[in-house]
Scaffold this motif. Sequence first.
Motif, mmCIF file in Angstrom:
data_model
loop_
_atom_site.group_PDB
_atom_site.id
_atom_site.type_symbol
_atom_site.label_atom_id
_atom_site.label_comp_id
_atom_site.label_asym_id
_atom_site.label_seq_id
_atom_site.Cartn_x
_atom_site.Cartn_y
_atom_site.Cartn_z
ATOM 1 N N ASN A 141 33.855 33.273 49.215
ATOM 2 C CA ASN A 141 33.462 34.514 48.546
ATOM 3 C C ASN A 141 33.812 35.761 49.342
ATOM 4 O OD1 ASN A 141 32.489 33.230 46.306
ATOM 5 N ND2 ASN A 141 30.359 33.243 46.950
ATOM 6 N N THR A 142 34.145 35.593 50.619
ATOM 7 C CA THR A 142 34.548 36.742 51.423
ATOM 8 C C THR A 142 36.058 36.944 51.383
ATOM 9 O OG1 THR A 142 34.735 35.395 53.429
ATOM 10 C CG2 THR A 142 32.594 36.416 52.978
ATOM 11 N N SER A 143 36.768 36.106 50.634
ATOM 12 C CA SER A 143 38.230 36.172 50.651
ATOM 13 C C SER A 143 38.809 36.484 49.274
ATOM 14 C CB SER A 143 38.804 34.844 51.154
ATOM 15 O OG SER A 143 38.417 33.778 50.313
ATOM 16 N N PHE A 144 38.103 37.312 48.486
ATOM 17 C CA PHE A 144 38.625 37.700 47.191
ATOM 18 C C PHE A 144 39.833 38.620 47.366
ATOM 19 C CE2 PHE A 144 34.106 36.862 45.973
ATOM 20 C CZ PHE A 144 34.372 35.796 45.141
ATOM 21 N N LYS A 145 40.659 38.658 46.346
ATOM 22 C CA LYS A 145 41.878 39.462 46.366
ATOM 23 C C LYS A 145 41.541 40.935 46.603
ATOM 24 C CE LYS A 145 46.416 39.179 45.445
ATOM 25 N NZ LYS A 145 47.329 38.234 46.113
ATOM 26 N N LYS A 146 42.297 41.569 47.494
ATOM 27 C CA LYS A 146 42.065 42.985 47.798
ATOM 28 C C LYS A 146 43.138 43.883 47.194
ATOM 29 C CE LYS A 146 39.534 42.217 52.124
ATOM 30 N NZ LYS A 146 39.425 40.771 51.956
ATOM 31 N N ARG A 147 44.330 43.347 46.997
ATOM 32 C CA ARG A 147 45.409 44.162 46.431
ATOM 33 C C ARG A 147 46.481 43.256 45.824
ATOM 34 N NH1 ARG A 147 45.751 43.982 51.783
ATOM 35 N NH2 ARG A 147 44.252 45.675 51.921
ATOM 36 N N PHE A 148 47.263 43.827 44.936
ATOM 37 C CA PHE A 148 48.385 43.124 44.324
ATOM 38 C C PHE A 148 49.688 43.844 44.676
ATOM 39 C CE2 PHE A 148 44.857 41.927 41.537
ATOM 40 C CZ PHE A 148 45.045 40.556 41.449
ATOM 41 N N VAL A 149 50.742 43.072 44.876
ATOM 42 C CA VAL A 149 52.073 43.636 45.108
ATOM 43 C C VAL A 149 52.753 43.787 43.755
ATOM 44 C CG1 VAL A 149 54.333 43.282 46.160
ATOM 45 C CG2 VAL A 149 52.250 42.621 47.405
ATOM 46 N N THR A 162 40.281 47.631 43.904
ATOM 47 C CA THR A 162 39.196 48.588 43.668
ATOM 48 C C THR A 162 39.606 49.709 42.720
ATOM 49 O OG1 THR A 162 39.862 49.752 45.690
ATOM 50 C CG2 THR A 162 38.057 48.159 45.878
ATOM 51 N N ASP A 163 40.903 49.862 42.457
ATOM 52 C CA ASP A 163 41.384 50.910 41.548
ATOM 53 C C ASP A 163 41.587 50.399 40.126
ATOM 54 O OD1 ASP A 163 41.428 52.788 43.580
ATOM 55 O OD2 ASP A 163 43.518 52.369 44.123
ATOM 56 N N ILE A 164 41.426 49.097 39.905
ATOM 57 C CA ILE A 164 41.691 48.506 38.587
ATOM 58 C C ILE A 164 40.456 48.637 37.693
ATOM 59 C CG2 ILE A 164 42.220 46.382 37.335
ATOM 60 C CD1 ILE A 164 43.768 45.439 39.803
ATOM 61 N N LEU A 193 44.603 34.839 37.693
ATOM 62 C CA LEU A 193 44.233 36.113 38.298
ATOM 63 C C LEU A 193 42.718 36.259 38.404
ATOM 64 C CD1 LEU A 193 45.951 39.477 37.505
ATOM 65 C CD2 LEU A 193 43.473 39.355 37.700
ATOM 66 N N PHE A 194 42.002 35.836 37.365
ATOM 67 C CA PHE A 194 40.545 35.989 37.327
ATOM 68 C C PHE A 194 39.870 35.223 38.466
ATOM 69 C CE2 PHE A 194 36.323 34.856 35.346
ATOM 70 C CZ PHE A 194 35.784 36.124 35.511
ATOM 71 N N GLN A 195 40.420 34.078 38.837
ATOM 72 C CA GLN A 195 39.854 33.275 39.921
ATOM 73 C C GLN A 195 39.908 33.991 41.263
ATOM 74 O OE1 GLN A 195 41.510 29.315 40.079
ATOM 75 N NE2 GLN A 195 41.580 29.165 37.858
ATOM 76 N N GLN A 196 40.788 34.985 41.397
ATOM 77 C CA GLN A 196 40.956 35.687 42.667
ATOM 78 C C GLN A 196 40.072 36.922 42.791
ATOM 79 O OE1 GLN A 196 45.277 36.244 43.504
ATOM 80 N NE2 GLN A 196 45.576 34.955 41.712
ATOM 81 N N LEU A 197 39.351 37.254 41.707
ATOM 82 C CA LEU A 197 38.549 38.475 41.678
ATOM 83 C C LEU A 197 37.076 38.190 41.942
ATOM 84 C CD1 LEU A 197 40.164 40.112 38.515
ATOM 85 C CD2 LEU A 197 40.701 40.595 40.913
ATOM 86 N N PRO A 199 33.464 37.953 41.189
ATOM 87 C CA PRO A 199 32.756 37.873 39.899
ATOM 88 C C PRO A 199 31.591 38.844 39.766
ATOM 89 C CG PRO A 199 32.178 36.018 41.304
ATOM 90 C CD PRO A 199 33.306 36.723 41.994
ATOM 91 N N THR A 200 31.169 39.463 40.865
ATOM 92 C CA THR A 200 30.134 40.489 40.751
ATOM 93 C C THR A 200 30.733 41.835 40.337
ATOM 94 O OG1 THR A 200 30.268 41.176 43.084
ATOM 95 C CG2 THR A 200 28.782 39.347 42.548
ATOM 96 N N LYS A 201 32.068 41.952 40.460
ATOM 97 C CA LYS A 201 32.749 43.196 40.117
ATOM 98 C C LYS A 201 33.539 43.112 38.814
ATOM 99 C CE LYS A 201 31.836 45.924 43.674
ATOM 100 N NZ LYS A 201 31.235 47.270 43.517
ATOM 101 N N PHE A 202 34.034 41.913 38.488
ATOM 102 C CA PHE A 202 34.887 41.761 37.312
ATOM 103 C C PHE A 202 34.315 40.714 36.362
ATOM 104 C CE2 PHE A 202 37.655 43.600 40.473
ATOM 105 C CZ PHE A 202 38.444 44.485 39.751
ATOM 106 N N PHE A 203 34.451 40.991 35.060
ATOM 107 C CA PHE A 203 33.927 40.078 34.035
ATOM 108 C C PHE A 203 34.989 39.882 32.959
ATOM 109 C CE2 PHE A 203 31.561 38.642 30.379
ATOM 110 C CZ PHE A 203 30.570 37.836 30.922
ATOM 111 N N LYS A 204 35.175 38.635 32.565
ATOM 112 C CA LYS A 204 36.115 38.306 31.494
ATOM 113 C C LYS A 204 35.363 38.408 30.176
ATOM 114 C CE LYS A 204 39.437 34.733 30.124
ATOM 115 N NZ LYS A 204 39.904 33.346 30.394
#
Length: 254
Positions: A141-149, A162-164, A193-197, A199-204
Amino acid sequence: MNILILEDEIPAYQKLINYMNDVFEEEFTHDIARSNSDGKKFLQENTYDFILSDIQLLDGISFDLFDEVTINCPIIFCSAHDEYLFKAFNTNGIAYILKPYSKSDFNKAIEKYQSLFNQGNYNQLNSDTISNLKSALKEENTSFKKRFVIKKNTGIQLLNVTDISLIEASGDFCIATDKEGKRHTISQNLGSLFQQLNPTKFFKINRSEIISIDYIENIENHFKNRLLITVTGTKEKPMTSSSTTADFRKWLEQ
């Protein structure tokens, strides 16, 4: 054969039932619990041949339930958590299905359960094992995606998570809208993609859209138990599906 299913997502529960109907030749009965509290009641009042369990339930993680109630039957975990937990499950000889799973994945997990159990190699959950799994979950849980290239005609850009504000499925790709209303193509499907986010910040909110809690401006009631959501950066209002609305409300309050 009697089975307990611990799963908070109704579509995932229905998927499990369909697979079990195809796999098991003998008849089976089952109970479904979407929370730890309901699961505890079932386990105190019934006995089961095995348990199919998600990790994240409506009121917390199922590890807490297994830490509280003594389990005398095998457990097959079904979850979207990857990497650290996957390694932890394999290390402890526990059958595990990674979401989104196929019928073939389900069959392999059942075969693993049957093989381990028949050979007497199945390791029942104990406090040490649960502690190891909780540690693996915390580490993951401490290794969620921080940015995308993001590859664009002008070169490569970085898009901070954090900008999405909104993510939409587009075939095998996704379109991410940032807080400024700019749209970016991400070369991944929505499920991956959802698995990398976080879940307290993003909801499908439905099959094709994910929203960020940080950019929700307004929520309106809509027909058929759906909600219209005003999101920063887009004029269109994404809408929850009728099956996700209840979970979405609970997610907002956590």
